[in-house]
Design a protein around this motif. Structure first.
Motif, PDB file in Angstrom:
ATOM      1  N   LYS A  76       0.887  -1.107  -0.001  1.00 16.05           N
ATOM      2  CA  LYS A  76       0.076  -0.140  -0.046  1.00 16.05           C
ATOM      3  C   LYS A  76       0.867   1.342   0.142  1.00 16.05           C
ATOM      4  O   LYS A  76       2.045   1.256   0.553  1.00 16.05           O
ATOM      5  N   THR A  77       0.449   2.354  -0.666  1.00 15.82           N
ATOM      6  CA  THR A  77       0.974   3.468  -0.833  1.00 15.82           C
ATOM      7  C   THR A  77       0.648   4.397   0.367  1.00 15.82           C
ATOM      8  O   THR A  77      -0.563   4.303   0.688  1.00 15.82           O
ATOM      9  N   ARG A  78       1.375   5.095   1.100  1.00 21.94           N
ATOM     10  CA  ARG A  78       1.043   6.098   1.939  1.00 21.94           C
ATOM     11  C   ARG A  78       1.437   7.457   1.817  1.00 21.94           C
ATOM     12  O   ARG A  78       2.496   7.827   1.163  1.00 21.94           O
ATOM     13  N   ILE A  79       0.271   8.448   2.140  1.00 26.00           N
ATOM     14  CA  ILE A  79       0.468   9.825   1.743  1.00 26.00           C
ATOM     15  C   ILE A  79       0.610  10.513   3.406  1.00 26.00           C
ATOM     16  O   ILE A  79       0.017  10.325   4.259  1.00 26.00           O
ATOM     17  N   TYR A  80       1.662  11.435   3.221  1.00 26.86           N
ATOM     18  CA  TYR A  80       2.122  12.048   4.541  1.00 26.86           C
ATOM     19  C   TYR A  80       1.684  13.664   4.397  1.00 26.86           C
ATOM     20  O   TYR A  80       1.789  14.278   3.376  1.00 26.86           O
ATOM     21  N   ASP A  81       1.516  14.166   5.443  1.00 26.93           N
ATOM     22  CA  ASP A  81       1.236  15.555   5.310  1.00 26.93           C
ATOM     23  C   ASP A  81       2.693  16.623   5.485  1.00 26.93           C
ATOM     24  O   ASP A  81       3.993  15.609   5.547  1.00 26.93           O
ATOM     25  N   LEU A 339       4.664   3.256  -2.377  1.00 28.80           N
ATOM     26  CA  LEU A 339       5.398   4.640  -2.383  1.00 28.80           C
ATOM     27  C   LEU A 339       5.122   4.989  -1.189  1.00 28.80           C
ATOM     28  O   LEU A 339       4.073   5.040  -0.408  1.00 28.80           O
ATOM     29  N   LYS A 340       5.950   5.975  -0.889  1.00 23.91           N
ATOM     30  CA  LYS A 340       5.799   7.218   0.317  1.00 23.91           C
ATOM     31  C   LYS A 340       5.665   8.388  -0.237  1.00 23.91           C
ATOM     32  O   LYS A 340       6.505   8.981  -0.690  1.00 23.91           O
ATOM     33  N   THR A 556       6.134  17.102  -2.518  1.00 26.33           N
ATOM     34  CA  THR A 556       7.445  17.507  -2.496  1.00 26.33           C
ATOM     35  C   THR A 556       8.444  16.348  -2.784  1.00 26.33           C
ATOM     36  O   THR A 556       9.488  16.653  -3.593  1.00 26.33           O
ATOM     37  N   LYS A 557       8.086  15.060  -2.480  1.00 25.66           N
ATOM     38  CA  LYS A 557       8.882  13.864  -2.898  1.00 25.66           C
ATOM     39  C   LYS A 557       8.225  12.726  -2.853  1.00 25.66           C
ATOM     40  O   LYS A 557       7.216  12.758  -2.177  1.00 25.66           O
ATOM     41  N   VAL A 558       8.671  11.782  -3.664  1.00 25.85           N
ATOM     42  CA  VAL A 558       8.059  10.246  -3.538  1.00 25.85           C
ATOM     43  C   VAL A 558       9.144   9.569  -3.438  1.00 25.85           C
ATOM     44  O   VAL A 558       9.750   9.356  -4.184  1.00 25.85           O
ATOM     45  N   LEU A 559       9.023   8.433  -2.606  1.00 21.98           N
ATOM     46  CA  LEU A 559       9.997   7.398  -2.239  1.00 21.98           C
ATOM     47  C   LEU A 559       9.436   6.279  -2.573  1.00 21.98           C
ATOM     48  O   LEU A 559       8.051   6.032  -2.652  1.00 21.98           O
ATOM     49  N   ASP A 560      10.236   5.184  -3.295  1.00 21.05           N
ATOM     50  CA  ASP A 560       9.752   4.103  -3.736  1.00 21.05           C
ATOM     51  C   ASP A 560       9.782   2.970  -2.566  1.00 21.05           C
ATOM     52  O   ASP A 560       9.906   3.325  -1.355  1.00 21.05           O
ATOM     53  N   SER A 561       9.515   1.727  -2.689  1.00 19.04           N
ATOM     54  CA  SER A 561       8.912   0.685  -1.730  1.00 19.04           C
ATOM     55  C   SER A 561      10.277   0.417  -0.889  1.00 19.04           C
ATOM     56  O   SER A 561      10.132  -0.092   0.290  1.00 19.04           O
ATOM     57  N   GLN A 562      11.473   1.101  -1.349  1.00 13.57           N
ATOM     58  CA  GLN A 562      12.791   0.469  -0.812  1.00 13.57           C
ATOM     59  C   GLN A 562      13.281   1.815   0.023  1.00 13.57           C
ATOM     60  O   GLN A 562      14.530   1.905   0.179  1.00 13.57           O
ATOM     61  N   LYS A 567      11.321  10.373  -7.217  1.00 17.66           N
ATOM     62  CA  LYS A 567      11.203  12.052  -7.693  1.00 17.66           C
ATOM     63  C   LYS A 567      11.015  12.983  -6.670  1.00 17.66           C
ATOM     64  O   LYS A 567      10.398  12.836  -5.670  1.00 17.66           O
ATOM     65  N   GLU A 568      11.791  13.908  -6.930  1.00 13.14           N
ATOM     66  CA  GLU A 568      11.641  14.995  -5.979  1.00 13.14           C
ATOM     67  C   GLU A 568      11.010  16.119  -6.736  1.00 13.14           C
ATOM     68  O   GLU A 568      11.400  16.608  -7.949  1.00 13.14           O
ATOM     69  N   TYR A 569      10.219  16.879  -5.931  1.00 15.19           N
ATOM     70  CA  TYR A 569       9.360  17.920  -6.795  1.00 15.19           C
ATOM     71  C   TYR A 569       9.685  19.332  -6.319  1.00 15.19           C
ATOM     72  O   TYR A 569       9.339  19.742  -5.442  1.00 15.19           O
ATOM     73  N   SER A 570      10.717  20.037  -7.036  1.00 13.49           N
ATOM     74  CA  SER A 570      11.073  21.244  -6.838  1.00 13.49           C
ATOM     75  C   SER A 570       9.950  22.315  -7.156  1.00 13.49           C
ATOM     76  O   SER A 570       9.134  22.050  -7.748  1.00 13.49           O
TER      77      SER A 570
END
Length: 786
Positions: A76-81, A339-340, A556-562, A567-570
């Motif tokens: 599952k993908t998790r979305i953070y504030d 994803l995170k 701002t950024k997305v991390l994969d499962s590892q 991707k960094e969103y500048s």
């Protein structure tokens, strides 16, 4: 005793009949055949059976690959504030992969004890267990069950998980020896290529534990509200018992059966000497219900703390090729990729926005209220709120449409923004050097011919009828301060004659507000085009950031499962007007919030500025306001449950009847209450005062630096008094590594301290696309900007 009739459960003593003899012979023959296949045809790494190896390959296995690819398990993908708090999860299967080192030892011991206690001692096949199961199956009519090692079970789960068709799913679960042989073939390969710990780790992550929990970590979180690393012996025994029959032993639906199965595991642990019999008996006396602490795993945006912001993030990422080449691939990555996603939402601001919108527009009202908050200088989206909650029950006021964002992210066309558009003409006039003290006589109503308005390529050619414009806020002589603060229509119509239509429309576009071609008419400045709260909040944030426009940024950024960066969103920012111009606009619009201004009752305890907006039809009202730290746009639009637009006049909105719609009277309080709730966390920063009446007199030209080195160009721009930002590489004929261009371009007038972005050249220009002779409608092609 001899005269007693034998019990049905016991056979009479004496010579076995011919049928029993034949049956036993058949079983023995079948065992011999199976053992012959296993030993002669397969390379089985039996621990302790040295010398057993394969010399031939069974005909039935020739077409099977030598090994099975173990694809990554869905997570599952998790979305953070913005502060790292979890706000939402997205998944098709509720699973969080964990390494074996993050699974408690009691859990590992329990699953091995009950499923395959000799797991670490045998190879792919447990010979004892297989023979025992084979004989039992034959004696019970030839069923094909039991006897599988953990490796074989993992293979079965992998085949089922990776099945892409009904036929493949059926083959992965059919009760036949062909399936068993296939699983064994793959199990042998796994044992050859991977360690026992790797196999056990995958098994514990792929196994289904019931009630929607896939993998031991999700199961631990769901049934016990803790991580798998913290599972104690009693909890571990419960989970270990579930994998055999996750539905039948479900602790929630079948607690008695689950407890009985748990106790079987405890008995097995005692039998193997993992725990003492005394401890096992003591643990068996603990009621199952006393150990459970069930936590349901929320799935999707509707269950999020910020449903419509979550929905915006989801749709934003679904358009990003980094998640996949096609929409289908991107959706699969988003829901299954583990994803995170780190976002820009501030839950304090979101709470304030939600509460304010809900208080002023009820969800079943024949109106929609919305509010968006954006940070100037970054474009970070801090909050999105609307009055109609997410859901499918229209009668209850629910909706699946996100009205706070552009259509491509939320499916809504938007709402006419009224006089909030006037600021684009105001800023252009200041930028063109029109003094703030310029006075224009503005009657109650007037007629202006089409040709009085200058377009990009000459006089505006309308329908020949001209524009009949009239005021709703008074008449008289006004300068740029009073004309804006009173939102005088005839004043702005005449100011547009002075500025022309081309530059204000371009500025609106640069600030993120696009006016459709068909609506590029003189009256566009009264907000006849549809917009949305996010679009208007980010546009006005440009003034707060002293002319630096930043595209809205929800992620701002997305991390994969590892946990590796995907991707960094500048920030994507450009200086679209001189800082001095924005300072002058801020100075004018802060008057709206001061005594005598339309927004005087909305002012908070921090310096603020704003602009009202009301459409001629009275179908929507707006208030867009900002401080140097946050920009927010509030909106109310009349609409029934089916989304048909209505006039607000006569409607009951937020418990009160609207007799005369106005931006300050109805949308303004949404803004005011939300901003008051967050004012304590806003800095006490004030707007920078404009340099003087003649704004253009304090500007400096951006120097020409194309072709220079980055170092030389940076020095030249900084010496001119500007701030330099690296915009990255662009394709250009200029030499590689040299400056290809700047934004704004050379010769643009800016204020001291404004931002100039430098783009460096790749030294390469791709050839034009083949097949159209270079005549396609790319940028600059087509109908043009008419």
């Amino acid at each position: 005793m001899s005269s007693r009739t034998p019990s049905p459960a016991r056979r009479p003593q004496g010579r076995p009949n011919a049928g029993r003899i034949a049956s036993h012979l058949a079983v023995m023959g079948a065992v011999a055949v199976v053992m012959g296949v296993l030993i002669a045809c397969l390379a089985i790494p039996f621990a302790g059976l040295v010398g057993v190896a394969a010399k031939d390959v069974s005909k039935g296995m020739v077409n099977l690959p030598e090994s099975l690819e173990a694809k990554d398990l869905s997570q599952k993908t998790r979305i953070y504030d913005v502060n790292g708090n979890l706000i939402a999860s997205l998944y098709d299967q509720n699973r969080i992969n964990v390494p074996l080192t993050s699974i408690s030892r009691p859990m590992v011991k329990s699953i091995v004890a009950i499923e395959d206690y000799r797991f670490y001692d045998h190879g792919a096949l447990d010979l004892k267990g297989t023979l025992r199961a084979f004989v039992t199956n034959q004696a019970n009519g030839g069923s094909v069950q039991g006897g599988s090692s953990i490796t074989q079970q993992m293979v079965k789960q992998t085949l089922l998980y990776q099945a892409e068709s009904d036929e493949e799913r059926k083959a992965a679960t059919e009760e036949t020896y062909a399936r068993k042989i296939r699983e064994l073939r793959y199990a042998i390969a796994f044992e050859k290529n991977h360690s026992k710990d790797w196999i056990l780790e995958r098994y514990l992550n792929i196994a289904y534990f019931g009630d929607g929990a896939f993998g031991v970590q999700a199961a631990a979180k769901h049934f016990f509200s803790k991580n798998a690393s913290k599972l104690n012996l009693l909890e571990s025994a419960t989970l270990a018992g579930l994998v055999k029959n996750p539905v039948g032993y479900d602790p929630i639906d079948n607690p008695d059966r689950a407890e009985s199965r748990r106790n079987v595991v405890l008995d097995r642990l005692a039998q193997l000497g993992v725990v003492t019999e005394k401890k096992a008996e003591r643990l068996k006396g603990v009621p199952l219900e006393e150990t459970l602490k069930v936590t349901d795993a929320a799935n999707g945006c509707q269950q999020s703390q910020a449903p419509f912001f979550c929905d915006y993030v989801r749709n934003y990422l679904l358009k990003d090729p980094v998640l996949g080449d096609t929409p289908k691939e991107r959706l699969r990555t988003l829901n299954n990729g583990g994803l995170k996603i780190y976002t820009t939402i501030d839950l304090d601001m979101q709470k304030a926005a939600d509460q304010s919108v809900a208080a002023h527009v009820y969800q079943t009202d024949q109106a929609i209220g919305g509010l968006a908050m954006v940070e100037p200088g970054t474009g970070d989206v801090r909050a999105l709120a609307q009055s109609r909650p997410m859901g499918q029950d229209k009668a209850a006021g629910e909706t699946a449409i996100n009205y706070t964002v552009p259509k491509k992210y939320g499916a809504a066309n938007g709402f006419q923004a009224g006089s909030t558009f006037k600021v684009f003409v105001l800023a252009t006039a200041i930028n063109q050097g029109i003094p703030l003290s310029t006075t224009i006589n503005s009657p109650q109503e007037m007629h202006i011919d089409d040709e009085e308005f200058e377009n990009c390529d000459g006089p505006y050619a309308g329908d020949g009828m001209g524009w009949d414009v009239k005021n709703s806020t008074g008449f008289g002589s006004y300068d740029l301060y009073s004309g804006t603060q009173n939102s005088v229509n005839t004043f702005f119509a005449q100011l547009e004659v002075e500025t022309g239509m081309c530059e204000p429309l371009q500025l609106a576009k640069d600030m993120g507000v696009k006016v459709p071609l068909a609506q590029k008419v003189p009256s566009w400045i009264l907000g006849v085009s549809d917009s949305n709260p996010l679009e208007m909040a980010q546009a006005y944030a440009t003034f707060a950031a002293r002319g630096l426009h930043c595209d809205p940024r929800p992620v701002t950024k997305v991390l994969d499962s590892q946990n590796q960066p995907l991707k960094e969103y500048s920030t994507q920012c450009e200086q679209v007007m001189p800082g001095a111009t924005a300072d002058a606009v801020n100075d004018i619009l802060r008057g709206v919030m001061e005594p005598g201004g339309f927004g005087q009752n909305l002012a908070i305890d921090k310096p603020s500025a704003g602009k009202t907006g009301t459409t001629t039809s009275g179908r929507s009202v707006w208030f867009v306001g900002y401080t140097p730290a946050i920009s927010a746009a509030a909106m109310i639009a009349g609409a029934d449950a089916q989304g048909q637009w209505l006039e607000l006049g006569g409607q009951s909105v937020g418990g009160q009847i609207i007799y005369e719609a106005s931006g300050s009277g109805y949308a303004g309080p949404i803004w005011g209450d939300a901003m008051a709730a967050i004012s304590a966390k806003l800095p006490s920063e004030d707007f920078q005062a404009p340099p003087g009446d003649e704004i253009a007199g304090v500007l400096t030209l951006v120097p020409e630096v194309t072709g220079q080195s980055v170092e030389a160009a940076t020095a030249a721009i900084e010496n001119a008094g500007f701030t330099v930002v690296d915009g990255g590489q662009v394709n250009s004929e200029v030499g590689e590594g040299l400056v290809a261009s700047t934004s704004p371009v050379a010769g643009t007038s800016l204020s001291s301290g404004d931002t100039v972005t430098i783009y460096t050249s790749t030294g390469y220009v791709p050839p034009p696309p083949k097949g159209n002779g270079g005549k396609g409608k790319g940028k600059g092609g087509g109908r043009g900007n008419r």
